[in-house]
Design a protein around this motif. Structure first.
Motif, mmCIF file in Angstrom:
data_model
loop_
_atom_site.group_PDB
_atom_site.id
_atom_site.type_symbol
_atom_site.label_atom_id
_atom_site.label_comp_id
_atom_site.label_asym_id
_atom_site.label_seq_id
_atom_site.Cartn_x
_atom_site.Cartn_y
_atom_site.Cartn_z
ATOM 1 N N ARG A 168 0.850 -1.188 0.000
ATOM 2 C CA ARG A 168 0.000 0.000 0.000
ATOM 3 C C ARG A 168 0.882 1.233 0.000
ATOM 4 O O ARG A 168 1.985 1.237 0.570
ATOM 5 C CB ARG A 168 -0.990 0.003 1.161
ATOM 6 N N LEU A 169 0.404 2.270 -0.667
ATOM 7 C CA LEU A 169 1.193 3.464 -0.949
ATOM 8 C C LEU A 169 0.455 4.686 -0.438
ATOM 9 O O LEU A 169 -0.745 4.854 -0.710
ATOM 10 C CB LEU A 169 1.430 3.578 -2.461
ATOM 11 N N LEU A 170 1.175 5.545 0.308
ATOM 12 C CA LEU A 170 0.608 6.800 0.789
ATOM 13 C C LEU A 170 0.963 7.879 -0.219
ATOM 14 O O LEU A 170 2.142 8.116 -0.495
ATOM 15 C CB LEU A 170 1.159 7.151 2.171
ATOM 16 N N MET A 171 -0.065 8.547 -0.775
ATOM 17 C CA MET A 171 0.161 9.511 -1.847
ATOM 18 C C MET A 171 -0.939 10.562 -1.838
ATOM 19 O O MET A 171 -1.943 10.446 -1.117
ATOM 20 C CB MET A 171 0.178 8.809 -3.208
ATOM 21 N N SER A 172 -0.746 11.579 -2.646
ATOM 22 C CA SER A 172 -1.775 12.604 -2.835
ATOM 23 C C SER A 172 -1.661 13.154 -4.245
ATOM 24 O O SER A 172 -0.645 12.944 -4.929
ATOM 25 C CB SER A 172 -1.636 13.726 -1.804
ATOM 26 N N LEU A 173 -2.704 13.840 -4.682
ATOM 27 C CA LEU A 173 -2.719 14.440 -6.018
ATOM 28 C C LEU A 173 -3.426 15.787 -5.930
ATOM 29 O O LEU A 173 -4.488 15.905 -5.291
ATOM 30 C CB LEU A 173 -3.427 13.535 -7.019
ATOM 31 N N ALA A 174 -2.841 16.779 -6.553
ATOM 32 C CA ALA A 174 -3.458 18.101 -6.623
ATOM 33 C C ALA A 174 -3.195 18.683 -8.002
ATOM 34 O O ALA A 174 -2.213 18.315 -8.671
ATOM 35 C CB ALA A 174 -2.907 19.018 -5.530
ATOM 36 N N VAL A 175 -4.072 19.595 -8.448
ATOM 37 C CA VAL A 175 -3.971 20.205 -9.781
ATOM 38 C C VAL A 175 -3.957 21.721 -9.617
ATOM 39 O O VAL A 175 -4.767 22.290 -8.855
ATOM 40 C CB VAL A 175 -5.138 19.771 -10.682
#
Length: 1444
Positions: A383-390
């Motif tokens: 499992r991977l801890l990540m985020s995404l923003a634009v």
């Protein structure tokens, strides 16, 4: 948008995919308008047409940003991309020589060059062929770039999300990716289409040139995407990962060490992100299971992007070859919204669970494609801890970086992962059936995992919590998950440890295709502790939306049928069957409501990983099932609870990866009934609440005295016995499985651990079996009402029978039976059940329909004494033993039974005076009786007692031969009956089938004794055991134990009403005695008793117009009547233990019986019903041995030494060896061929119900009488080599079970050893159904290595006749009259040499030495000629010389 065509035609898998669409969800939520997509793709698929009160909204497939019109593309069939470059306009520049480069994925093609123009016209056509899975095709980018010799590149990138799979005459916007501020660079007019097998490229209505020249109105953009898009930056932040598998162990580590000197165990992970044709990756973290990156990957792309998903992979860096550890896709449409209240794509920080291949760590991973994201993952990978923003860019800002290259930067660490909580997962395996026969020969167990917890290879234990970081949220903390720790070790604080797998168990045979595990009354359990950040709210919200969507759909569309003949309204447990169908590898099981609600319940930000259930054999993972964690998550709020939490769920296991595709995926690997519960450990108080009732918990030694400790198994003590009736009428529109265009279909029905087959009907696609399959003694564990509300599902499989090889699978369907409990009446409208059509599926395709009906009837059998069910019938009359006082010292050791001198019967009550008002005001109250209202008189009463004795089981042997000669003895008062003349010889499980009538007077004669004695020729008979019944308590009980209440009221037939009082008379008497108002019969099948109204059948007419069926309905529910009601004894058979006073407390066997009692002052009852044992039916089996072939040759010829055999065939029925019959001898067979034309005749007695031959014979010459044996109906055929001066030689044999034996081969060549060793895959026949069978069967014997080998083949014909048919059509033994057989045409070599010496010499000389004699004669002639020549030559020469 107006209607433009027919509703979309989609296959099941495409329909499943389309439910993910954002537009679809919005249309559904907008005033609940039904969505009808217009298309004409996929001719053979199923039409979807949903109807509601709201007007339907018709949309074109331009609104569908997905790949759905052609179902064949989505299933991996080779797609084709065709692109037509028509022209370009408004290209920036002067005097250009433009060329268009068309790039699809990594393939490039070019147009011709057009000189000196910025408005070139091409009209050139390009085709790109692919053969890749759909997920790979989704990642391919279509790029159109326009360039000239000056070298500046102009291109527009488009992804494969094409509406209707094509753009027609659309203008693509050209821009410069190297200069964000450059603006528009021109337009390119083109056609783009993606088609698969069976699709046609559509040509829309031709518009006029003016419309096509309207560039702004015909841009190549999906609906909803503005013509002018802005540049944006996509920030994908990668923080850390957990739970990675070891990659460089075992064989792989050794190989690498040998090749490149590498010697390490840990992975070198990095994260690679692919978006819009570009890739970026983080740094490599060396040798880490829990890598920490804190990096961000930045993509620059126009917004809204035409690429709709981001591909994220954790990969292992390697000097030889990088491999994927896990893959995840983020759908931008699920994390963004458009409109005034919309928001840019936003994600996390959140954990993403990755799934892929199993963590077996072998040299080659056969399921590596699953780690690449191709197919459903079968195991947790990481499992991977990540985020995404634009961020939208202001291209007018001169300081902005205009490059579109992927950038990698450091990111600020995040600490908002949530508070760690301890979760508890519990599972109980209630059933494991339909296990594929290929793995049925070895012990099987099941492993359950959640994340890495429970994994026996590299599972996790409790995480070590780190200290809270400064500046972080006080409720949040980081965790570190430990690896390489065994969950079999106890926790430091002495708490329980997880048990993630069941104990291995050897499967039992169900039928030729499937096995089952003997999970009868003992059900194995598992439980796993795991630790996760507490983000349950996300899953709770998904469950709430799921249930809201279900409710809305059921409201608007009226609860559409789930398929397979099961609907929400008819069966409360029907959701279970929907899930079961999907898990069986058939997407058809998913209901439209499941698909429509998928958008709402899907959660892009993951929390708790899914649960995997693996079936393991010999420590190898064979098949699996995947259960979403949200579906079994517990909550105290019902709306938040998972739909399968604390429920019994039907799960079908399937093969992993590519092995589960195509026909291999059609086979069920195992069918399981499993109970699952997941929740916080501190909330697990009622984790067993949803299980079927009536079990005891079996715990580990450490948890015996701890109530909260979970069980390792459940031991059920409540069992319900049912009979399943499968009315198999017909099927239609089946697949053509044979080259003739037809099939030989039969159906196989599975229910729990039993299966049965219909007959085989040849050459038809619409078979009409019209056959009833009865499953007796179906044992289900739990309370009766649970079975009625949610019975197990029935699986029906259709097969095509083949002469050689195993039967071909043609399709499968599911059904639920209509259940009738023992206290319900078998009458309309529910019974008999109506025939229904069930859709048959083969993989994802429909494969016909089955017309059938299924009913499950509870069998009222008490497996104990009737007193145990009704509290010893002491509802008012109690028995008190009168004991003798102490007389001497010896009485100190006397038992209570020995001190009994009598019994007192009565009832004592203590009550307050004055009595309560509710009693004194009761109608009919007599103050002189106090509390004893309605007590019957104790005056003597004459009663007819009718005792039915069915059978005894497991009797204790009474004779030295280990047997007994049992008979019944009954004593009641002065009546003493001994039925010794009807003793049953040498039986420990005798079937008596007797009834006895006795007249008695209560209360003086009330103790009935039923004993079983052993008959002896010499001396007194021995008591085996006895049982005693207090008839008086039964007679006066309010439960009315005088005569059990039948399920139906019949005046004719075997189930005739036994009580002299009719149901209406009994009901009236009970109402009168109980001072209950009624009964009041009304129209429409209604009857009122007290304040309750009962309804019954109106279609059944009673004799003389009475209401007996209505009255019987009330009697069967008499316990529901207020105050006076109680359960009445039903029609039954009770099982009573037999005890012997000489062996106190030890059962000597059990007796099945029941007792009826009728007062003599009432009308006499009818005659006793006949329960005598079934009589065997007489049959005659005629076996004709026609020929043999390839019989091994045992003898050596005396003269020539050549191999030969003197063949004859012997046959008999099992149990009749003394009546064996032989053919005549086929002498001197040189090839193993034998010709006989010989008939055997075997008369026998047969019990059809038990499938046994009945033989009565004396065990020895000293036996007094004959003993009856029941043995299987089996025919034995043997082949022998006859010898004159020594014992005959045994060559081989075959034994045929007449109820189930392989169909004979048509020719000798087709006859093989598999007909004996591999019966499970061969077509089987029953001589009792087929009546006449002819074919070839192999003779087999064991060789020196104890292995079977063929020793010959026999052509035989079996003909079964009843005794009456045999008498009408007689036949003689051997070749005798009547109906004689022709004498076989045997070759001349078949003779006895010493009986035919001349023929022997003729054969020896003429046959064996013919050519040798000819050669010798020719040689002698030649020698004579040479001698004559030499003799005459000198004289001839002299004459020539002298001139004579």
């Amino acid at each position: 948008m107006g209607r433009t065509g027919n509703p979309v035609l989609l296959c099941k898998q495409c329909f499943w995919e389309i439910s993910n669409l954002l537009q679809g969800a919005q249309m559904f939520s907008r005033d609940l308008q039904p969505l009808v997509l217009n298309s004409s793709d996929s001719k053979t698929a199923n039409a979807l047409s949903w109807v509601s009160s709201a007007p339907p909204k018709y949309v074109s497939s331009k609104d569908v940003l997905g790949w759905f019109g052609c179902c064949t593309i989505g299933h991996g069939i080779s797609p084709q991309v065709s692109i037509t470059i028509i022209e370009a306009r408004q290209l920036v520049g002067l005097n250009m020589d433009p060329v268009v480069c068309v790039e699809v994925g990594e393939e490039k093609k070019y147009t011709s060059m057009k000189e000196s123009t910025n408005c070139p016209y091409y009209n050139e056509y390009f085709v790109f062929d692919f053969h890749v899975p759909p997920d790979v095709m989704f990642d391919k980018i279509i790029k159109l770039s326009v360039s000239e010799r000056a070298g500046i590149a102009l291109f527009s990138d488009l992804v494969l999300w094409l509406p209707e799979h094509q753009f027609y005459h659309k203008w693509a916007i050209l821009s410069d990716p190297e200069d964000l501020t450059a603006g528009l660079k021109g337009y390119l007019k083109c056609d783009i289409a993606v088609v698969g097998k069976g699709d046609n490229i559509k040509t829309p209505h031709k518009a006029n040139e003016t419309e096509e020249d309207d560039i702004e109105g015909n841009l190549l953009l999906p609906d909803g995407v503005p013509p002018e898009r802005q540049w944006a930056r996509f920030y994908i932040k990668i923080y850390r990962a957990e739970g990675l598998p070891r990659m460089n162990t075992s064989i792989m580590a050794n190989v690498k060490k040998a090749l490149i000197g590498e010697n390490k165990d840990l992975v070198d992970p990095y994260v690679q992100v692919a978006f819009a044709g570009q890739k970026g990756k983080t740094s490599v973290q060396k040798s880490s299971y829990e890598p920490l990156w804190n990096e961000q990957i930045i993509f620059t792309e126009m917004f809204p992007p035409l690429c709709k998903r981001i591909k994220i992979q954790i990969r292992d860096s390697d000097k030889v070859n990088d491999v994927a550890i896990g893959t995840h896709f983020i759908d931008l449409r699920k994390i963004s919204n458009e409109g005034d209240k919309g928001y840019l794509p936003t994600f996390g920080p959140a954990w993403v669970n990755m799934y892929g291949s199993t963590r077996n760590y072998t040299l080659m991973d056969e399921h590596q494609e699953l780690n690449e994201g191709l197919g459903e993952g079968v195991s947790f990978r990481a499992r991977l801890l990540m985020s995404l923003a634009v961020e939208i860019l202001d291209t007018t800002n001169p300081e902005i970086n205009s490059s579109t290259e992927v950038q990698v930067e450091q990111a600020t660490p995040v600490n908002c992962t949530g508070k760690m909580e301890e979760f508890f997962l519990f599972g109980a395996f209630l059933e494991a059936t339909m296990i594929d026969r290929k793995i049925g020969d070895k012990p099987i167990n099941f492993e359950v995992t959640i994340g890495n917890y429970g994994n026996q290879i590299d599972g996790m234990t409790k995480p070590v919590l780190r200290r809270k970081k400064e500046g972080g949220d006080g409720d949040e903390e980081e965790s570190e998950l430990l690896h390489n720790s065994s969950e079999d070790e106890a926790d430091e604080d002495g708490e329980m440890v997880s048990v993630s797998s069941s104990q291995p168990m050897k499967p039992l045979v169900t039928d030729r295709n499937y096995f089952h595990l003997p999970y009868f009354e003992k059900k194995p359990c598992i439980y796993i502790k795991s630790w996760w950040q507490d983000q349950r709210r996300r899953l709770y919200n998904a469950n709430i939306m799921d249930k809201i969507a279900d409710k809305l759909v059921s409201t608007c569309w009226g609860g559409r049928e789930l398929g397979h003949g099961v609907s929400h309204e008819e069966h409360p447990g029907s959701l279970r069957i929907s899930a079961a169908c999907h898990k069986a590898g058939t997407n058809h099981g998913r209901d439209p409501l499941d698909s429509l609600s998928l958008w709402f319940c899907s959660q892009p930000q993951h929390t708790i990983p899914d649960i995997f259930i693996w079936m393991m054999s010999n420590n190898k993972r064979i098949a699996y099932a995947r259960v979403p964690s949200k579906d079994i998550l517990y909550s105290i709020v019902d709306e938040e609870m998972g739909k399968d939490c604390a429920k019994v769920k039907t799960v079908f296991l399937k093969l992993p990866g590519k092995r589960g595709f195509g026909p291999a995926g059609w086979t069920v690997q195992a069918k399981m009934e499993i109970y699952l519960w997941l929740g916080l450990n501190k909330q697990r108080k009622d984790f067993l609440s949803g299980l079927p009732c009536g079990f005891e918990e079996k715990k580990t030694t450490r948890g015996q005295n701890l109530p909260s400790f979970p069980p390792i198994s459940l031991l059920y003590n409540k069992k319900q016995v049912f009979q399943l009736r499968a009315h198999m009428y017909q099927a239609r529109s089946l697949f053509a499985a044979d080259s003739s265009g037809l099939s030989d279909p039969f159906a196989r029905v599975f229910f729990t651990s039993q299966s049965q087959c219909t007959e085989v009907l040849n050459e038809t696609l619409c078979p009409t079996w019209d056959q009833l399959l009865v499953f007796d003694n179906v044992e289900l564990y739990g309370e009766a009402h649970e079975m009625r509300d949610d019975p197990p599902i029935i699986v029906i499989e259709i097969y095509d029978q083949d002469t050689v090889g195993k039967a071909d699978f043609m399709g499968r369907t599911f059904a639920k039976p209509v259940v009738k409990m023992s206290d319900e009446q078998y009458c309309p409208p529910r019974f008999p059940p109506q025939l229904e059509y069930y859709q048959i599926y083969r993989g994802n395709s429909t494969a016909g329909d089955l017309l059938a009906a299924f009913e499950l009837l509870q069998v009222p059998v008490f497996n104990k004494e009737l007193e145990a069910e009704f509290d010893n019938f002491e509802d008012w009359l109690h028995t008190f033993n009168l004991l003798r006082g102490k007389i001497g010292d010896n009485d100190d050791n006397a038992t209570e039974e020995e001190r009994i001198v009598g019994r007192f019967k009565g009832s004592m009550c203590v009550y307050k005076v004055p009595l309560p008002d509710d009693i004194t005001k009761e109608a009919g109250y007599d103050p002189t009786f106090g509390m004893f209202q309605g007590i019957p008189s104790n005056d003597p009463i004459n009663v007819l007692v009718r005792v039915y004795i069915v059978r005894a089981t497991d009797l204790h042997p009474a004779d030295i031969n280990g047997k007994a000669d049992p008979y019944i003895a009954i004593k009641l008062g002065k009546t003493d009956i001994k039925d010794k003349e009807n003793y049953i010889s040498k039986q420990l499980n005798p079937v008596f089938g007797k009834s006895f009538d006795i007249e008695a007077t209560f209360p003086m004669e009330s103790m009935l004794t039923v004993a079983v004695y052993d008959w002896d020729l010499v001396g007194t008979d021995d008591l085996i055991g006895e049982t005693k019944i207090d008839l008086e308590n039964r007679y006066y009980s309010k439960h009315r134990a005088t005569c059990g209440v039948s399920q139906t009221y019949s005046i004719h037939g075997y189930n005739i009403w036994r009580d002299p009082m009719k149901p209406s008379q009994i009901l009236s008497k009970l109402c009168k005695e109980g001072k209950v108002d009624g009964p009041h019969f009304g129209p429409g099948g209604r009857v009122k008793v007290a304040n309750r109204v009962y309804t019954g059948p109106t279609e059944i007419e009673d004799e003389n117009g009475t209401y007996e069926h209505l009255a019987l309905t009330v009697l069967r529910h008499w316990e529901d009547v207020p105050r006076a009601g109680c359960k009445l004894v039903p029609e039954h058979v009770e099982t009573r233990p037999l005890l012997n006073p000489d062996k106190p407390g030890i059962e000597q066997g059990r007796l099945e019986m029941w007792v009826d009692m009728f007062p003599m002052d009432m009308p006499a009852p009818g005659p006793a019903i006949d329960i005598s044992p079934r009589k065997p039916k007489k049959y005659e089996l005629r076996v004709i041995v026609w020929n043999t072939d390839e019989v091994i040759l045992e003898d050596d010829d005396y003269f020539t030494g050549e191999k030969s055999s003197d063949i004859f065939v012997r046959g008999w029925l099992k149990g009749q060896q003394e009546d064996k019959q032989d053919t005549d001898v086929h002498y001197h067979s040189l090839t193993g061929e034998g010709n006989f034309n010989w008939r055997y005749i075997f008369p026998f007695d047969y019990l059809m119900a038990e499938e046994k031959i009945v033989i009565s014979k004396k065990e020895s010459m000293f036996s007094w009488d004959e003993t009856e044996y029941k043995i299987p109906a089996r025919l034995t055929l043997q082949v022998w080599d006859a010898d004159h001066f020594s014992a005959d030689d045994f060559l081989g044999a075959i034994e045929l079970d007449l109820n189930r034996f392989p169909r004979g081969a048509k020719t000798s060549k087709q006859c093989s050893l598999e007909m004996v060793t591999n019966e499970a895959e061969l077509p089987m026949v029953s001589i009792f159904k087929q009546k006449r069978v002819k074919g070839w069967w192999p003779f087999v014997a064991r060789d020196e290595n104890d292995e079977l080998e063929i020793t010959g083949k026999v052509e035989a014909e079996l003909h079964l006749l009843t005794a009456e048919e045999a008498e009408k059509s007689p036949a003689g033994l051997a070749r005798n009259e009547p109906d004689p057989l022709e004498k076989p045409n045997r070759p001349d070599t078949s003779f006895i040499w010493f009986l035919n010496p001349l023929k022997s010499i003729k054969y020896l000389i003429c046959t064996r030495y013919k050519w040798l004699i000819i050669k010798i004669v020719l040689a002698l002639l030649l020698l004579i000629m040479v001698a004559l020549f030499l003799y005459s030559m000198p004289g001839y020469m002299v004459k020539k010389l002298l001139g004579a």
